[in-house]
Write a protein that holds these residues in place. Sequence first.
Motif, mmCIF file in Angstrom:
data_model
loop_
_atom_site.group_PDB
_atom_site.id
_atom_site.type_symbol
_atom_site.label_atom_id
_atom_site.label_comp_id
_atom_site.label_asym_id
_atom_site.label_seq_id
_atom_site.Cartn_x
_atom_site.Cartn_y
_atom_site.Cartn_z
ATOM 1 N N VAL A 59 -16.667 -19.412 1.793
ATOM 2 C CA VAL A 59 -16.718 -18.720 0.504
ATOM 3 C C VAL A 59 -15.811 -19.465 -0.457
ATOM 4 O O VAL A 59 -14.655 -19.737 -0.147
ATOM 5 C CB VAL A 59 -16.262 -17.243 0.635
ATOM 6 C CG1 VAL A 59 -16.368 -16.544 -0.714
ATOM 7 C CG2 VAL A 59 -17.087 -16.511 1.675
ATOM 8 N N GLU A 61 -14.612 -19.879 -4.698
ATOM 9 C CA GLU A 61 -14.503 -19.070 -5.895
ATOM 10 C C GLU A 61 -14.129 -19.949 -7.077
ATOM 11 O O GLU A 61 -13.228 -20.779 -6.980
ATOM 12 C CB GLU A 61 -13.419 -18.020 -5.647
ATOM 13 C CG GLU A 61 -13.282 -17.035 -6.762
ATOM 14 C CD GLU A 61 -12.225 -15.982 -6.481
ATOM 15 O OE1 GLU A 61 -11.573 -16.059 -5.423
ATOM 16 O OE2 GLU A 61 -12.052 -15.105 -7.340
ATOM 17 N N MET B 72 -17.233 -31.777 -4.369
ATOM 18 C CA MET B 72 -15.915 -31.230 -4.654
ATOM 19 C C MET B 72 -15.849 -30.907 -6.133
ATOM 20 O O MET B 72 -15.684 -31.777 -6.963
ATOM 21 C CB MET B 72 -14.816 -32.234 -4.265
ATOM 22 C CG MET B 72 -14.508 -32.247 -2.786
ATOM 23 S SD MET B 72 -14.007 -30.642 -2.157
ATOM 24 C CE MET B 72 -12.233 -30.773 -2.308
ATOM 25 N N ASP B 74 -14.604 -27.910 -9.154
ATOM 26 C CA ASP B 74 -13.369 -27.199 -9.489
ATOM 27 C C ASP B 74 -13.438 -25.779 -8.928
ATOM 28 O O ASP B 74 -13.745 -24.830 -9.629
ATOM 29 C CB ASP B 74 -13.207 -27.181 -11.008
ATOM 30 C CG ASP B 74 -11.879 -26.556 -11.394
ATOM 31 O OD1 ASP B 74 -10.950 -26.620 -10.575
ATOM 32 O OD2 ASP B 74 -11.801 -26.001 -12.499
ATOM 33 N N TYR B 75 -13.222 -25.669 -7.654
ATOM 34 C CA TYR B 75 -13.251 -24.326 -7.074
ATOM 35 C C TYR B 75 -12.092 -24.162 -6.111
ATOM 36 O O TYR B 75 -11.468 -25.116 -5.666
ATOM 37 C CB TYR B 75 -14.576 -24.050 -6.365
ATOM 38 C CG TYR B 75 -14.864 -24.916 -5.164
ATOM 39 C CD1 TYR B 75 -14.154 -24.727 -3.969
ATOM 40 C CD2 TYR B 75 -15.849 -25.890 -5.205
ATOM 41 C CE1 TYR B 75 -14.428 -25.508 -2.861
ATOM 42 C CE2 TYR B 75 -16.117 -26.674 -4.104
ATOM 43 C CZ TYR B 75 -15.403 -26.479 -2.942
ATOM 44 O OH TYR B 75 -15.668 -27.239 -1.858
ATOM 45 N N GLY B 76 -11.834 -22.915 -5.816
ATOM 46 C CA GLY B 76 -10.832 -22.617 -4.815
ATOM 47 C C GLY B 76 -11.539 -22.120 -3.575
ATOM 48 O O GLY B 76 -12.488 -21.353 -3.661
ATOM 49 N N LEU B 77 -11.121 -22.584 -2.429
ATOM 50 C CA LEU B 77 -11.732 -22.132 -1.195
ATOM 51 C C LEU B 77 -11.132 -20.775 -0.845
ATOM 52 O O LEU B 77 -9.937 -20.647 -0.634
ATOM 53 C CB LEU B 77 -11.466 -23.153 -0.104
ATOM 54 C CG LEU B 77 -12.320 -23.135 1.142
ATOM 55 C CD1 LEU B 77 -13.790 -23.042 0.797
ATOM 56 C CD2 LEU B 77 -12.065 -24.391 1.939
ATOM 57 N N ALA B 78 -11.982 -19.744 -0.853
ATOM 58 C CA ALA B 78 -11.459 -18.400 -0.634
ATOM 59 C C ALA B 78 -11.395 -18.074 0.848
ATOM 60 O O ALA B 78 -10.502 -17.382 1.315
ATOM 61 C CB ALA B 78 -12.337 -17.387 -1.362
ATOM 62 N N TYR B 79 -12.357 -18.587 1.602
ATOM 63 C CA TYR B 79 -12.451 -18.233 3.011
ATOM 64 C C TYR B 79 -13.266 -19.326 3.678
ATOM 65 O O TYR B 79 -14.313 -19.714 3.165
ATOM 66 C CB TYR B 79 -13.156 -16.877 3.135
ATOM 67 C CG TYR B 79 -13.351 -16.407 4.534
ATOM 68 C CD1 TYR B 79 -12.275 -15.959 5.294
ATOM 69 C CD2 TYR B 79 -14.618 -16.394 5.112
ATOM 70 C CE1 TYR B 79 -12.456 -15.523 6.578
ATOM 71 C CE2 TYR B 79 -14.804 -15.959 6.407
ATOM 72 C CZ TYR B 79 -13.721 -15.511 7.129
ATOM 73 O OH TYR B 79 -13.895 -15.084 8.408
#
Lengths: 163, 131
Positions: A59, A61, B72, B74-79
Amino acid sequence: MRVSDLVPWRSSLPARRGEGEENSFDLMRREMNQMFTDFLRGLETTGEERSVFNPRLNVTETENEIEATVELPGLSEEDIDLTLTRDGLTIQGEKKEEKEEEGMNYYRRERAYGYFKRTIPLPPDGVDRDKVEANFEKGVLTITMPKREEAQAVSRRIPVKSG
Amino acid sequence: MAELEVQKQEAEEMEGVERTRTRRVFIPKVDIYEEGETVYLLADVPGVDQESIDITLEKNILTITGFVDDEMEDYGLAYSEYRVGDYERTFALSDEVDRRKIEATVSDGVLKLTLPKAEEAKARKIAVRST
């Protein structure tokens, strides 16, 4: 019971932001974990035992959307069922095994088959339900869930001022 | 959750071999079965299509390499439960396989290799004559 369950620092799956941010201790920890996992996997998969199909999720975000990806090799769009509830997204489906017919002789069976169901919890009313899209390509399912404007506003950058 | 651990196995670095790409490499899971005069190989390679797979046959070593795009942004890996990386696995073919007739298709992240047996290797029924 697995040894890795006893290791306290492995209580949650590590979320990673990029290789660059890892320090050498993190790296060592990850390698140690991997060693345990590999070792135990070796014990588990001896003999004819087949693995259970339990697809994995990632996931990610961004500022205005949540994206979930699932590796589902060997399934087609029709095999996948997606349900969006108020506070979660459920993915279920079945990876069907090729029918074993007479005259089929297996040398190796490593691939996993079967029914699966995974739920991704979502913040209640956090995503714009009408704009959720799912795309299945090359055996990878990608679900894009745009955040609602209210939800976007929640995560706001707060400027730090010097007093 | 032992089942979660099994799906993707990372390839170990071979001794004395250095990789030229800094990508993770996974060993794809395969099924190999024989039906009639043909051997089939199925490999789970999610993220790979016909353009991003390489199959080479050198002497009797068959190598499957699948390249996976790692976008890759511009995101943050949440899980995270799985890593993205390439696939590689080699197989030694027996002389039974007709090398000129190997075929490969990729659909929905599964590679299917068709390896027909060579004429000479086909099972023959030998008639037993009574004298």
